[in-house]
Design a protein around this motif. Structure first.
Motif, PDB file in Angstrom:
ATOM      1  N   ALA A 136     -23.583 111.322  67.141  1.00 14.15           N
ATOM      2  CA  ALA A 136     -24.819 110.637  67.463  1.00 14.15           C
ATOM      3  C   ALA A 136     -25.818 110.197  66.152  1.00 14.15           C
ATOM      4  CB  ALA A 136     -25.746 111.381  68.353  1.00 14.15           C
ATOM      5  N   THR A 137     -25.721 111.374  65.166  1.00  8.41           N
ATOM      6  CA  THR A 137     -26.420 111.008  63.846  1.00  8.41           C
ATOM      7  C   THR A 137     -25.846 109.868  63.195  1.00  8.41           C
ATOM      8  OG1 THR A 137     -26.937 113.286  63.668  1.00  8.41           O
ATOM      9  CG2 THR A 137     -26.925 111.927  61.759  1.00  8.41           C
ATOM     10  N   ALA A 138     -24.573 109.560  63.197  1.00 11.35           N
ATOM     11  CA  ALA A 138     -23.888 108.789  62.628  1.00 11.35           C
ATOM     12  C   ALA A 138     -24.503 107.331  63.315  1.00 11.35           C
ATOM     13  CB  ALA A 138     -22.501 108.562  62.635  1.00 11.35           C
ATOM     14  N   VAL A 139     -24.548 107.107  64.504  1.00 18.25           N
ATOM     15  CA  VAL A 139     -24.977 106.037  65.427  1.00 18.25           C
ATOM     16  C   VAL A 139     -26.502 105.584  64.899  1.00 18.25           C
ATOM     17  CG1 VAL A 139     -25.469 104.966  67.557  1.00 18.25           C
ATOM     18  CG2 VAL A 139     -23.316 106.107  67.134  1.00 18.25           C
ATOM     19  N   ALA A 140     -27.390 106.604  64.751  1.00 22.57           N
ATOM     20  CA  ALA A 140     -28.765 106.442  64.538  1.00 22.57           C
ATOM     21  C   ALA A 140     -28.753 105.835  62.922  1.00 22.57           C
ATOM     22  CB  ALA A 140     -29.431 107.819  64.522  1.00 22.57           C
ATOM     23  N   GLU A 141     -28.020 106.480  62.187  1.00 22.26           N
ATOM     24  CA  GLU A 141     -27.964 105.992  60.779  1.00 22.26           C
ATOM     25  C   GLU A 141     -27.364 104.612  60.858  1.00 22.26           C
ATOM     26  OE1 GLU A 141     -25.835 108.712  58.531  1.00 22.26           O
ATOM     27  OE2 GLU A 141     -27.307 110.407  58.702  1.00 22.26           O
ATOM     28  N   ALA A 142     -26.287 104.056  61.543  1.00 26.31           N
ATOM     29  CA  ALA A 142     -26.091 102.739  61.461  1.00 26.31           C
ATOM     30  C   ALA A 142     -26.803 101.824  61.866  1.00 26.31           C
ATOM     31  CB  ALA A 142     -24.610 102.792  62.409  1.00 26.31           C
TER      32      ALA A 142
ATOM     33  N   ALA B 246     -22.831  99.756  57.799  1.00 27.98           N
ATOM     34  CA  ALA B 246     -23.249 100.252  59.264  1.00 27.98           C
ATOM     35  C   ALA B 246     -21.953 100.318  60.146  1.00 27.98           C
ATOM     36  CB  ALA B 246     -24.187  99.111  60.062  1.00 27.98           C
ATOM     37  N   LEU B 247     -20.955  99.223  59.818  1.00 25.57           N
ATOM     38  CA  LEU B 247     -19.867  99.464  60.567  1.00 25.57           C
ATOM     39  C   LEU B 247     -18.959 100.307  60.072  1.00 25.57           C
ATOM     40  CD1 LEU B 247     -18.932  95.419  60.730  1.00 25.57           C
ATOM     41  CD2 LEU B 247     -19.594  97.193  62.643  1.00 25.57           C
TER      42      LEU B 247
ATOM     43  N   LYS C  73     -16.463 104.091  61.669  1.00 22.48           N
ATOM     44  CA  LYS C  73     -15.170 103.810  62.164  1.00 22.48           C
ATOM     45  C   LYS C  73     -14.436 105.299  62.417  1.00 22.48           C
ATOM     46  CE  LYS C  73     -14.142 104.778  57.023  1.00 22.48           C
ATOM     47  NZ  LYS C  73     -13.558 104.338  55.828  1.00 22.48           N
ATOM     48  N   ASP C  74     -15.030 106.241  62.212  1.00 26.36           N
ATOM     49  CA  ASP C  74     -14.459 107.454  62.828  1.00 26.36           C
ATOM     50  C   ASP C  74     -14.686 107.899  64.070  1.00 26.36           C
ATOM     51  OD1 ASP C  74     -13.085 107.749  59.991  1.00 26.36           O
ATOM     52  OD2 ASP C  74     -14.783 109.072  59.200  1.00 26.36           O
ATOM     53  N   ILE C  75     -15.298 107.120  64.886  1.00 29.57           N
ATOM     54  CA  ILE C  75     -15.845 107.577  66.290  1.00 29.57           C
ATOM     55  C   ILE C  75     -14.486 107.172  66.976  1.00 29.57           C
ATOM     56  CG2 ILE C  75     -17.342 106.992  68.297  1.00 29.57           C
ATOM     57  CD1 ILE C  75     -19.397 106.742  66.308  1.00 29.57           C
ATOM     58  N   PRO C  76     -13.923 108.179  67.910  1.00 30.69           N
ATOM     59  CA  PRO C  76     -12.651 107.605  68.623  1.00 30.69           C
ATOM     60  C   PRO C  76     -13.030 106.892  69.951  1.00 30.69           C
ATOM     61  CG  PRO C  76     -13.248 110.050  68.792  1.00 30.69           C
ATOM     62  CD  PRO C  76     -14.056 109.558  67.651  1.00 30.69           C
ATOM     63  N   ARG C  77     -12.000 106.152  70.505  1.00 27.92           N
ATOM     64  CA  ARG C  77     -12.189 105.496  71.751  1.00 27.92           C
ATOM     65  C   ARG C  77     -12.710 106.233  72.951  1.00 27.92           C
ATOM     66  NH1 ARG C  77      -7.691 100.542  71.581  1.00 27.92           N
ATOM     67  NH2 ARG C  77      -8.581  99.720  69.794  1.00 27.92           N
ATOM     68  N   SER C  78     -11.899 107.623  72.789  1.00 25.06           N
ATOM     69  CA  SER C  78     -12.638 108.442  73.828  1.00 25.06           C
ATOM     70  C   SER C  78     -13.847 109.386  73.861  1.00 25.06           C
ATOM     71  CB  SER C  78     -11.353 109.597  73.863  1.00 25.06           C
ATOM     72  OG  SER C  78     -11.432 110.145  72.525  1.00 25.06           O
ATOM     73  N   SER C  79     -14.495 108.941  72.696  1.00 26.80           N
ATOM     74  CA  SER C  79     -15.844 109.596  72.482  1.00 26.80           C
ATOM     75  C   SER C  79     -16.972 108.611  73.248  1.00 26.80           C
ATOM     76  CB  SER C  79     -16.265 109.444  71.054  1.00 26.80           C
ATOM     77  OG  SER C  79     -17.745 109.748  70.766  1.00 26.80           O
ATOM     78  N   PRO C  80     -18.010 109.427  73.851  1.00 25.60           N
ATOM     79  CA  PRO C  80     -18.880 108.827  74.597  1.00 25.60           C
ATOM     80  C   PRO C  80     -19.951 107.969  73.817  1.00 25.60           C
ATOM     81  CG  PRO C  80     -19.604 111.010  74.020  1.00 25.60           C
ATOM     82  CD  PRO C  80     -18.143 110.810  73.899  1.00 25.60           C
TER      83      PRO C  80
ATOM     84  N   TRP D 250     -21.441 102.722  71.646  1.00 19.21           N
ATOM     85  CA  TRP D 250     -22.459 102.280  70.611  1.00 19.21           C
ATOM     86  C   TRP D 250     -21.823 101.981  69.525  1.00 19.21           C
ATOM     87  CZ3 TRP D 250     -27.474 102.053  71.062  1.00 19.21           C
ATOM     88  CH2 TRP D 250     -27.913 103.051  72.148  1.00 19.21           C
ATOM     89  N   ARG D 251     -20.534 102.299  69.126  1.00 19.38           N
ATOM     90  CA  ARG D 251     -19.744 101.448  68.124  1.00 19.38           C
ATOM     91  C   ARG D 251     -19.380 100.209  68.371  1.00 19.38           C
ATOM     92  NH1 ARG D 251     -13.555 103.330  66.226  1.00 19.38           N
ATOM     93  NH2 ARG D 251     -13.435 101.662  64.745  1.00 19.38           N
ATOM     94  N   LEU D 252     -19.174  99.786  69.831  1.00 19.38           N
ATOM     95  CA  LEU D 252     -18.777  98.522  70.165  1.00 19.38           C
ATOM     96  C   LEU D 252     -20.348  97.613  70.044  1.00 19.38           C
ATOM     97  CD1 LEU D 252     -16.539  98.919  73.228  1.00 19.38           C
ATOM     98  CD2 LEU D 252     -15.908  97.495  71.133  1.00 19.38           C
ATOM     99  N   PHE D 253     -21.483  98.390  70.332  1.00 23.21           N
ATOM    100  CA  PHE D 253     -22.887  97.597  70.519  1.00 23.21           C
ATOM    101  C   PHE D 253     -22.966  97.181  68.962  1.00 23.21           C
ATOM    102  CE2 PHE D 253     -27.081  97.984  69.745  1.00 23.21           C
ATOM    103  CZ  PHE D 253     -28.088  97.155  70.568  1.00 23.21           C
TER     104      PHE D 253
END
Length: 907
Positions: A78-84, A96-97, A101-108, A112-115
């Motif tokens: 969640a912190t990584a998304v906010a920083e990105a 930002a990308l 990169k380390d967030i897996p596809r199975s993560s909730p 946000w990574r796709l967004f």
């Protein structure tokens, strides 16, 4: 030379006319819709608001408190998304990308990574790639909702064919946000443009870009556009070239408090020399056009108007003192005190609580009184203006002790007892620490007795008044001179027998020596207004004592000095005091300086405070505690405080305070242990004022291009160090002592003394024949060639002038001129009158006015040469590589330094 002056004046006049045309052209050109534009604000404040059933993962991206409820691994994501998102806002797309990169596809947080991936494409105007990334988002979660709003706002097409469409309000908010991004990019494009000249903050080209910028974006975001335009105007006012400023002012509406930019125009005009008309016009326009229509509270408006007039007066002082050009005094016509005084008077009238304006006006009046070039008739007129000025100050600030005490004494001297009584009652109502203020009822009784004794019809009231004074006599003041006043009253009443008996009893009670007793008697009969016919025998006795002062024991002179110290610090000096005290002080100081042995008695301290107050050992370029006194300063902090107080009265030697630093600390410590209330208060006040003066002087050093010049004339040794005993120094002291015989002083008393706030009587009828200067410095004369010996050979004109003055035995006049030059270096406001004073002194010595002008020019040239040498030495120490510079580089370096110096002067 004449043609050059004429051409310079013509160019200056043309420049002022050009500025006047520009100001006239832009008057009244502020758009009529300016007020409406300023009021119209469509700021969008978008803050994420979680829905009732929103997943915790989405809320955690924007809410730290929700993030803490997640497991540690998800907290990191969640912190990584906010920083990105923050990096993306700053334009760091790649970072930002990379951070996601380390967030897996199975993560909730995979949505946000796709967004973020789609948002990078969206900002790059690749809506196809953005749609592909966002099309894989969960339509029920926040990333998809945000993406749908952005895409609809940009392309007017939905993200999901069968999904719920965002509301119209959200779409409009997104469109406004996107417009703001374009506006900000355009503003950054204007602001980021740089000029070739490093001194230019905002160019004309940038100003031209602002006009279409305003036309294009004013309707979309008027608040930002106007604030950005106002920032550009203020930036344009931070440079010497006024073209950009003049171009922007008609186009950009000013803030609510300054819609026509008159206030900013006033502040900008202050940066230019010879722009009195510009400054005056801008101030008048603001006061008449803008301030009267302002919605600010009335006291605020009055205070601002007062501040403008006071600033205008300060500008006028700077201009007329030729502060912008150290050689401008050669063609100056003197200071226009009348205009400056009028502006300060208006500032006080607009806002009586402007304490600084009161102080500046009083300083201005005192400066004119201190100016030896001011005629006696003119000084009398100025003195008449001092009284209402101080009365206005006291009315606005009733607890001002110094000014109130001065007024009380003035009203007594003018026989205005009722006015003095009002001020005594007024000041006594305040809980003041100053012992002089607490002693006012005593002084009122004593002065009433002296007043009534001058009128036969009121003589019967004098004994009661003296009894009141005796009952309230201050504990810190000796009482042995009260019986002398009672004896003088008997003489005033015509009872010579009673006088002889009372006077003899008074002498016996205090065990006074003949010198002290006769002087106390003379003071008493003067203060009790004994007729002049009866005064003559008493005066003759005192004069006989003065004639024999060189043979009188030092202890008797100390006793007399201690008594006169009482009269000085209470403001009860009698007629004839000035002449007698001056002669005794000279003899006493001469004997002590010549090494005559003395005992430190109970009267020694008071006598030294009296000597310090009148600055008998004051020299034009320095102020040193005499060698005979230096060993006693540590044991007598009261005397040390008197010396520091004397230094404070002379702005010329204010830099010497740095060498008294350790002494100031000793006085501060002693003040906390002092039991005498008078000395405790005055010592503490002296320390406070000394520290403030040092701070002010250091501030002026940082701002003034001539501040460092003072260091050329002083050493770094403490003023009370033991003298060097080498043969060379002994010979130098012998020469100084030989020269000191003709040394005289001309320093004037100032109201800044902390030991006394009362002026000397100027109407002493028995002083008219021999009114010697009060402050008598007996140090060696500082000749021009000695003064500038460290700066190279003295110019021929200096040697010529020095020889002429020495030949005529007028070294004291040369010393006086040296004082004025040094004062002009330290206080530029005196430059305007320097040439006139020099011509007067030179004519008396048979020298021409051209000699005076050449002497002053040579003096300043030598000083500036020394200053430039100091700058070069400093630069050489800071930049060792400067020796390897080419000739062109060195020339450019010199030009750059000179340009910086000129710029500081103008500021």
């Amino acid at each position: 030379m004449g043609s050059s002056k004429s051409k310079s004046k013509s160019n200056k006049k043309a420049e002022l006319e050009r500025r006047a045309r520009q100001r006239s052209a832009r008057k009244g050109t502020v758009p009529a819709a300016a007020a409406a534009i300023l009021q119209a604000s469509t700021a969008w404040e978008l803050k994420p608001k979680p829905l009732a059933d929103e997943p915790l993962h989405d809320v955690a991206v924007f809410a730290r408190s929700s993030r803490e409820q997640l497991p540690a691994e998800l907290q990191t994501q969640a912190t990584a998304v906010a920083e990105a998102l923050e990096l993306l806002r700053q334009g760091a797309d790649a970072q930002a990308l990379d951070i996601l990169k380390d967030i897996p596809r199975s993560s909730p947080f995979a949505d946000w990574r796709l967004f973020v991936r789609g948002l990078v494409a969206f900002y790059a105007a690749d809506t196809t790639a953005a749609r592909q990334a966002w099309g894989r988002l969960d339509p029920t979660r926040r990333p998809a909702r945000i993406a749908a709003v952005l895409l609809k706002a940009e392309t007017d097409s939905p993200l999901f064919a069968d999904g719920q469409q965002p509301s119209v309000k959200r779409i409009e908010s997104a469109r406004q946000l996107r417009r703001r991004e374009h506006i900000l990019a355009a503003a950054r494009n204007i602001a980021s443009a740089s000029a070739r000249d490093s001194e230019t903050k905002f160019t004309v080209a940038q100003a031209k870009q602002l006009v279409p910028f305003r036309d294009e974006y004013r309707g979309q975001d008027p608040e930002f556009v106007n604030r950005f335009g106002q920032a550009c105007v203020r930036l344009a006012a931070c440079q010497e070239n006024p073209d950009a400023f003049d171009m922007l002012v008609p186009q950009v509406p000013g803030p609510a408090h300054d819609p026509h930019w008159n206030l900013e125009n006033f502040k900008y005009a202050l940066n230019f020399s010879d722009s009195e008309e510009w400054v005056e016009e801008a101030a008048d326009d603001y006061l008449k056009q803008d301030l009267t229509k302002s919605s600010a509270p009335e006291p605020v408006k009055q205070a601002l108007a007062s501040l403008l007039r006071m600033t205008q007066a300060r500008y006028l002082v700077d201009q007329q003192s030729s502060a912008m050009d150290p050689f401008g005094f050669m063609s100056a016509g003197g200071t226009d005190y009348k205009s400056i005084e009028k502006l300060l008077g208006e500032a006080i009238k607009l806002y009586p609580a402007n304490r600084i304006a009161h102080l500046r006006l009083l300083e201005l009046l005192q400066e004119q009184l201190d100016d030896y070039g001011t005629s006696t008739a003119e000084k009398k007129k100025i003195g008449q203006r001092v009284v209402p000025a101080k009365a206005a100050f006291v009315k606005a600030f009733p607890s001002e002790v110094e000014a109130t005490l001065w007024l009380i004494d003035h009203y007594f001297d003018e026989d205005k007892l009722s006015e003095a009584d009002k001020l005594v009652i007024q000041l006594s109502s305040y809980r003041l620490e100053d012992p002089r203020a607490k002693a006012l009822p005593w002084k009122l009784s004593l002065r009433r007795a002296m007043y009534c004794s001058g009128r036969k019809t009121q003589l019967a009231q004098v004994p009661a008044a003296l009894d009141e004074a005796a009952a309230s006599w201050p504990a810190w003041l000796r009482q042995d001179w009260l019986p002398f006043l009672r004896a003088a009253l008997a003489l005033r009443q015509g009872d010579r027998t009673a006088f002889d008996e009372l006077d003899a009893a008074a002498r016996a009670a205090c065990s006074a020596t003949p010198l002290l007793a006769d002087c106390m008697t003379f003071a008493a009969v003067q203060q009790m207004n004994v007729p002049s016919a009866q005064l003559k025998p008493f005066r003759q006795i005192v004069e006989q004592h003065i004639a024999a002062a060189d043979k009188t024991p030092l202890e008797e002179l100390f006793e007399l000095g201690d008594f006169w110290w009482d009269l000085s610090r209470t403001g009860l000096r009698h007629k004839g005091y000035r002449l007698q005290a001056s002669k005794i002080g000279k003899v006493l100081l001469s004997r002590l300086k010549n090494g005559e042995a003395f005992q430190v008695t109970s009267h020694f301290e008071g006598a030294c405070c009296w000597l310090a107050e009148h600055s008998f050992w004051y020299s034009r370029f320095e102020f040193k505690a005499p060698e005979w006194l230096a060993p006693h300063l540590a044991e007598h902090p009261r005397i040390a405080a008197g010396i520091v107080s004397a230094v404070l009265r002379f702005g010329l030697v204010i830099w010497r305070l740095a060498n008294f630093q350790s002494l100031i600390e000793q006085i501060d410590l002693a003040a906390k242990q002092e039991r005498d209330p008078y000395y405790r208060h005055t010592m503490a006040t002296t320390v406070s004022e000394a520290r403030q003066s040092l701070a002010d002087f250091e501030a002026r050093q940082r701002l003034s291009p001539f501040a460092a010049l003072g260091d050329m004339f002083v050493d770094d040794d403490d003023d009370y160090d033991e003298p060097c005993d080498c043969p060379s120094c002994r010979a130098e002291r012998a020469r100084e002592e030989a020269a000191s015989g003709s040394s005289g002083g001309s320093g004037s008393r100032s109201s800044r003394s902390l030991f006394t706030s009362f002026d000397d009587d100027d109407d002493d009828d028995d002083d008219d024949d021999d009114d010697e200067d009060w402050d008598d410095g007996n140090d060696a004369i500082l000749s021009p060639e000695e003064l500038f010996a460290a700066l190279g050979p003295a110019p021929a004109i200096m040697l010529k002038v020095d020889a002429r003055f020495r030949e005529r035995g007028a070294e004291d006049q040369l010393e006086l001129l040296n004082e004025e030059i040094s004062r002009a270096i330290e206080v530029p406001s005196r430059l305007g009158d320097l040439e006139k004073k020099a011509i007067e002194i030179f004519k008396i010595q048979g020298l021409s006015s051209s000699d005076a002008a050449e002497f002053i020019t040579a003096t300043f040239s030598t000083v500036l040469r020394g200053f430039e040498a100091k700058v070069r030495r400093d630069d050489a120490g800071a930049e060792p590589a400067a020796a390897n510079q080419t000739a062109d580089q060195k020339r450019e370096s010199r030009k750059s330094r000179q340009k910086e110096l000129n710029k500081k002067r103008k500021r």
